[in-house]
Every structure is written in structure tokens, then in C-alpha cells.
Design a protein around this motif. Sequence first.
Motif, PDB file in Angstrom:
ATOM      1  N   UNK A  69       0.810  -1.216   0.000  1.00 40.98           N
ATOM      2  CA  UNK A  69       0.000   0.000   0.000  1.00 40.98           C
ATOM      3  C   UNK A  69       0.846   1.271   0.000  1.00 40.98           C
ATOM      4  N   UNK A  70       2.120   1.168   0.408  1.00 40.94           N
ATOM      5  CA  UNK A  70       3.001   2.333   0.456  1.00 40.94           C
ATOM      6  C   UNK A  70       3.280   2.882  -0.941  1.00 40.94           C
ATOM      7  N   UNK A  71       3.280   2.014  -1.947  1.00 37.48           N
ATOM      8  CA  UNK A  71       3.593   2.423  -3.318  1.00 37.48           C
ATOM      9  C   UNK A  71       2.597   1.768  -4.275  1.00 37.48           C
ATOM     10  N   UNK A  72       1.446   2.403  -4.514  1.00 37.03           N
ATOM     11  CA  UNK A  72       0.455   1.797  -5.410  1.00 37.03           C
ATOM     12  C   UNK A  72       0.981   1.660  -6.836  1.00 37.03           C
ATOM     13  N   UNK A  73       0.505   0.681  -7.592  1.00 44.41           N
ATOM     14  CA  UNK A  73       1.027   0.440  -8.944  1.00 44.41           C
ATOM     15  C   UNK A  73       0.703   1.560  -9.927  1.00 44.41           C
ATOM     16  N   UNK A  74       1.662   1.778 -10.847  1.00 40.59           N
ATOM     17  CA  UNK A  74       1.490   2.750 -11.926  1.00 40.59           C
ATOM     18  C   UNK A  74       1.331   2.056 -13.267  1.00 40.59           C
ATOM     19  N   UNK A  75       1.777   0.803 -13.346  1.00 39.19           N
ATOM     20  CA  UNK A  75       1.699   0.091 -14.613  1.00 39.19           C
ATOM     21  C   UNK A  75       1.794  -1.405 -14.438  1.00 39.19           C
ATOM     22  N   UNK A  76       1.471  -2.100 -15.519  1.00 36.35           N
ATOM     23  CA  UNK A  76       1.562  -3.552 -15.562  1.00 36.35           C
ATOM     24  C   UNK A  76       2.420  -3.954 -16.762  1.00 36.35           C
ATOM     25  N   UNK A  77       3.249  -4.963 -16.561  1.00 32.96           N
ATOM     26  CA  UNK A  77       4.114  -5.471 -17.625  1.00 32.96           C
ATOM     27  C   UNK A  77       3.712  -6.897 -17.982  1.00 32.96           C
ATOM     28  N   UNK A  78       4.064  -7.312 -19.186  1.00 36.31           N
ATOM     29  CA  UNK A  78       3.797  -8.663 -19.685  1.00 36.31           C
ATOM     30  C   UNK A  78       2.300  -8.975 -19.671  1.00 36.31           C
ATOM     31  N   UNK A  79       1.479  -7.981 -19.999  1.00 36.92           N
ATOM     32  CA  UNK A  79       0.029  -8.188 -19.973  1.00 36.92           C
ATOM     33  C   UNK A  79      -0.446  -9.154 -21.050  1.00 36.92           C
ATOM     34  N   UNK A  80       0.382  -9.414 -22.058  1.00 37.32           N
ATOM     35  CA  UNK A  80       0.003 -10.403 -23.069  1.00 37.32           C
ATOM     36  C   UNK A  80      -0.076 -11.804 -22.455  1.00 37.32           C
ATOM     37  N   UNK A  81       0.536 -11.994 -21.289  1.00 35.81           N
ATOM     38  CA  UNK A  81       0.524 -13.289 -20.620  1.00 35.81           C
ATOM     39  C   UNK A  81      -0.445 -13.326 -19.431  1.00 35.81           C
ATOM     40  N   UNK A  82      -1.284 -12.298 -19.325  1.00 34.47           N
ATOM     41  CA  UNK A  82      -2.233 -12.223 -18.210  1.00 34.47           C
ATOM     42  C   UNK A  82      -3.198 -13.407 -18.260  1.00 34.47           C
ATOM     43  N   UNK A  83      -3.405 -14.027 -17.119  1.00 31.79           N
ATOM     44  CA  UNK A  83      -4.406 -15.091 -17.043  1.00 31.79           C
ATOM     45  C   UNK A  83      -5.782 -14.483 -17.282  1.00 31.79           C
ATOM     46  N   UNK A  84      -6.672 -15.248 -17.885  1.00 34.96           N
ATOM     47  CA  UNK A  84      -8.006 -14.745 -18.218  1.00 34.96           C
ATOM     48  C   UNK A  84      -8.785 -14.309 -16.990  1.00 34.96           C
ATOM     49  N   UNK A  85      -8.543 -14.927 -15.855  1.00 35.62           N
ATOM     50  CA  UNK A  85      -9.269 -14.600 -14.627  1.00 35.62           C
ATOM     51  C   UNK A  85      -8.690 -13.387 -13.899  1.00 35.62           C
ATOM     52  N   UNK A  86      -7.520 -12.904 -14.335  1.00 34.16           N
ATOM     53  CA  UNK A  86      -6.855 -11.782 -13.657  1.00 34.16           C
ATOM     54  C   UNK A  86      -7.316 -10.457 -14.256  1.00 34.16           C
TER      55      UNK A  86
END
Length: 100
Positions: A69-86
Motif C-alpha cells: 500500500x506504500x507504493x500503489x502500482x502505476x503500470x503492468x508489464x507482460x500483460x500479453x501473458x495475463x491469465x483470463x481470470x486476472x
Amino acid sequence: MGGAFGLTAKTPLDKFKYMGGSKPKLFVQDNGVHREFCENCGAFLCEYGEQNKDKFRYIMTGTLDDGPDALPPKGEFFTSQRNKWMPEIPDTFQKKKIQS
């Protein structure tokens, strides 16, 4: 043993230091990725590439006193490999893959 997901925070090296007097154990992979682990419990602390080892660290946010919680996310990497449920994290940039 690793997991499919990791939450890191990119931090300039001049803003990064270990507290508590312990020195991390370093593991360098054949591809030049450096990973540092706690010398006492073996927790994965941070990682960085050979080409940027004097510039920044990717800190595992779960190792921070205030947690992720100290550093909330600004981006996501490797989203081409994201699981369908994520689900996609709202209001962050999306990077499908990283070019080498």
C-alpha cells in the motif's frame, strides 16, 4: 520457487538503502539479472539488470514496512501473458511485452 506475479517499485539507487545492518545475498543470473535476498530468512528483496546496476532497483513492495500500500502500482508489464481470470489494474499503463 517463484510465483506468477510480483509487485515491484522502481527506485533510484541514490534513494535506496538497506536498514538494520544486514547485507543481502546476491544471485546473478546468466542473463545479467541481479537478485538480492535477505541473508537471514532468504526473502526476495530486489532485482536489477547489469546495465542499470548503478542507477536503480526494483524493490519487492511486500518487503516494505508499510507493505504494497506504500507504493500503489502505476503500470503492468507482460500483460500479453495475463491469465483470463486476472483483472486489469485500473488507471495504470499496460505493457504487453518488453523488447530485448
